[in-house]
Scaffold this motif. Structure first.
Motif, short mmCIF file in Angstrom:
data_model
loop_
_atom_site.label_atom_id
_atom_site.label_comp_id
_atom_site.label_asym_id
_atom_site.label_seq_id
_atom_site.Cartn_x
_atom_site.Cartn_y
_atom_site.Cartn_z
N ASP A 1 0.83 -1.20 0.00
CA ASP A 1 0.00 0.00 0.00
C ASP A 1 0.87 1.25 0.00
OD1 ASP A 1 -2.88 -0.32 -0.08
OD2 ASP A 1 -2.69 -1.53 1.71
N TRP A 2 1.97 1.23 0.75
CA TRP A 2 2.92 2.35 0.75
C TRP A 2 3.44 2.57 -0.67
CZ3 TRP A 2 5.54 5.51 4.50
CH2 TRP A 2 6.70 6.14 4.04
N ALA A 3 3.73 1.48 -1.36
CA ALA A 3 4.31 1.57 -2.70
C ALA A 3 3.31 2.09 -3.73
CB ALA A 3 4.85 0.20 -3.13
N ASN A 4 2.09 1.51 -3.74
CA ASN A 4 1.19 1.81 -4.86
C ASN A 4 0.22 2.95 -4.62
OD1 ASN A 4 -0.96 0.85 -3.32
ND2 ASN A 4 -1.25 -1.01 -4.50
N SER B 1 3.46 0.99 -13.13
CA SER B 1 4.49 1.97 -12.80
C SER B 1 5.17 2.51 -14.05
CB SER B 1 5.52 1.36 -11.85
OG SER B 1 6.05 0.17 -12.39
N ILE B 2 5.45 1.66 -15.03
CA ILE B 2 6.08 2.12 -16.27
C ILE B 2 5.12 3.01 -17.06
CG2 ILE B 2 6.98 1.36 -18.51
CD1 ILE B 2 8.09 -1.13 -17.03
N SER B 3 3.83 2.66 -17.07
CA SER B 3 2.84 3.48 -17.78
C SER B 3 2.72 4.86 -17.15
CB SER B 3 1.48 2.78 -17.77
OG SER B 3 1.52 1.57 -18.49
N VAL B 4 2.78 4.93 -15.83
CA VAL B 4 2.75 6.23 -15.15
C VAL B 4 3.93 7.08 -15.61
CG1 VAL B 4 3.09 7.37 -12.92
CG2 VAL B 4 1.44 5.51 -13.13
N LEU C 1 6.98 10.80 -13.28
CA LEU C 1 8.17 9.93 -13.25
C LEU C 1 8.45 9.45 -11.83
CD1 LEU C 1 10.69 11.81 -15.59
CD2 LEU C 1 9.54 9.64 -16.06
N LEU C 2 8.35 10.36 -10.87
CA LEU C 2 8.65 10.01 -9.48
C LEU C 2 7.65 9.00 -8.92
CD1 LEU C 2 9.65 13.52 -8.03
CD2 LEU C 2 11.15 11.61 -8.64
N VAL C 3 6.38 9.13 -9.31
CA VAL C 3 5.37 8.18 -8.86
C VAL C 3 5.71 6.77 -9.34
CG1 VAL C 3 2.96 7.44 -9.16
CG2 VAL C 3 3.48 9.82 -8.61
N GLY C 4 6.08 6.65 -10.62
CA GLY C 4 6.42 5.35 -11.17
C GLY C 4 7.63 4.73 -10.48
N LEU C 5 8.65 5.54 -10.23
CA LEU C 5 9.86 5.04 -9.58
C LEU C 5 9.58 4.64 -8.13
CD1 LEU C 5 12.45 7.63 -10.96
CD2 LEU C 5 12.29 5.20 -11.55
#
Length: 434
Positions: A18-21, A101-104, A196-200
């Motif tokens: 949950d922290w990650a996504n 994550s890559i799509s974001v 970009l930061l969200v995906g990473l």
């Protein structure tokens, strides 16, 4: 080393996803991307040309959301059935996580009406990745936690999500609102860097979860020639089993109705505040941050309350608050001198029940499940129900907007969905969860 069911390290690793996504659901679904989309696609007429057809820009956005959730609803039963069958749900969790994550990160290239297709395509793929991963993430809950642990660990996941997403949102907002601090001169660059930061963030912190989660139950041979169709057979089997579980069916009906409201509000709240109420971007952002902070306390408080009065009674309270909040939003008028403060007030109550209704829904469903090894297939019903609710909610919202050129009627319909869900939920008694 495989950790035992109920192990604290295993539960914390699960909750950490949950922290990650959650940065996706806050930054992309709720905060920065919807506002950015509105600013990039805004025209004098409010219409944009997409492959030769004129759309209201907000209607086009809600339709794209409907498409993404419809795709997830169609594929998740198949994939979850396969994951239960071959026992590799972690592989699917990873696959959808990486897709999302890559799509974001690809949203970085959406910078004008000329690249509108980029914004819509990769927002759809990011949505599929996010929600597709949750099918397998949620299905782990009954496998890793005992029933008396599930409410607490489910709430912990949402609390982790709120904390992580707020931290990254605050940093991203500092770039968006004060780009000169970072030497940024382009009006579109700061939001695009935030994507970009969200995906990473998502792909990076998810590794903590992937490290400790087991692969999943192993139920069959991997070389079965009918593997592709196994998911559908498992799905049909669960459908037949549901006929003998009226309480579970009742809960799913109520869940479908209030999910129409909850998820649609989450997705369109900032657009409603900006377009219909005329609030400033800074006011909307402050409201979103407040919702996340209050949501931490709300998830905890309602988790404790459910332990005292039961999940069903607690869910009824949250739905009543949602009803009142949506109707209050319908009544807001842009010419009201106190409209900003009233919007803040509504945001406070949304925050109070947002995490609460989500974590209670997940744990209540888990408690109602029969003893089975096909947890992923059963949880696919939970997720498909939610996705179809979002498809219906976003489509109706966009359709009513296209017809009336106002979002107020849509918000009023959302209030009605909450009210009907409350009536349906009233048929479930506390003893049904014991």
């Amino acid at each position: 080393m495989n950790l035992e069911k109920g192990d604290k390290k295993l539960l914390n690793s699960w909750a950490f996803y949950d922290w990650a996504n959650s940065v996706y659901s806050l930054v992309i679904s709720t905060a920065i991307f919807p506002i950015y989309y509105e600013s990039v696609t805004q025209t004098e007429s409010g219409l944009v040309n997409f492959f030769g057809t004129q759309f209201n820009n907000t209607t086009l956005y809600t339709y794209s959301l409907s498409i993404s959730f419809l795709i997830v609803a169609l594929i998740s039963p198949l994939l979850s059935g396969i994951a239960d069958y071959v026992g590799n749900k972690k592989s699917y969790l990873k696959g959808f996580c990486y897709l999302g994550s890559i799509s974001v990160m690809m949203l970085y290239f959406f910078n004008s009406l000329d690249t509108l297709w980029v914004g819509l395509l990769f927002s759809i793929l990011a949505s599929i990745g996010f929600w597709g991963s949750l099918v397998f993430y949620n299905a782990y809950l009954p496998e890793i936690a005992y029933k008396d642990q599930q409410d607490k660990v489910s709430a912990k996941g949402f609390i982790y999500g709120y904390l992580g997403s707020v931290l990254l949102l605050i940093f991203n907002l500092s770039m968006v609102m004060k780009p000169e601090w970072y030497g940024i001169t382009s009006s579109t660059l700061a939001p695009r860097i935030s994507f970009l930061l969200v995906g990473l963030w998502w792909i990076g912190f998810a590794q903590v979860t992937f490290k400790n989660l087991p692969e999943g139950n192993y139920n069959a041979k991997r070389n079965d020639k009918n593997l592709v169709f196994k998911g559908y057979r498992e799905l049909r089997k669960v459908v037949n089993e549901l006929y003998d579980q009226p309480v579970l069916l009742n809960f799913l009906a109520s869940f479908f109705l209030y999910s129409i409201g909850v998820q649609t509000v989450i997705l369109v709240a900032t657009i409603y505040g900006k377009t219909e109420i005329g609030l400033s971007t800074s006011s909307l952002i402050l409201t979103i941050i407040m919702i996340q902070i209050v949501g931490i306390a709300g998830a905890y408080l309602f988790s404790r309350l459910s332990g005292k009065i039961g999940n069903v009674s607690t869910l009824k309270i949250t739905i009543l608050i949602w009803c009142a909040t949506c109707y209050g939003a319908y009544l807001l008028q842009p010419e009201d001198p106190f409209v900003t403060y009233k919007f803040f007030g509504l945001g406070f109550f949304i925050g109070l029940v947002l995490g609460a209704i989500q974590t209670l829904s997940r744990s209540t469903y888990s408690k109602l499940l029969p003893e089975t090894k096909d947890n992923t297939t059963y949880f696919s019903f939970f997720d498909v129900t939610e996705k179809l609710a979002i498809v219906w909610g976003t489509f109706v919202f966009g359709l009513v907007l296209a017809i009336t050129e106002s979002m107020r009627v849509s918000i009023l319909l959302i209030t009605l969905f909450f009210f009907v869900s409350l009536i349906v939920l009233s048929f479930i008694k506390r003893k049904d969860l014991s």
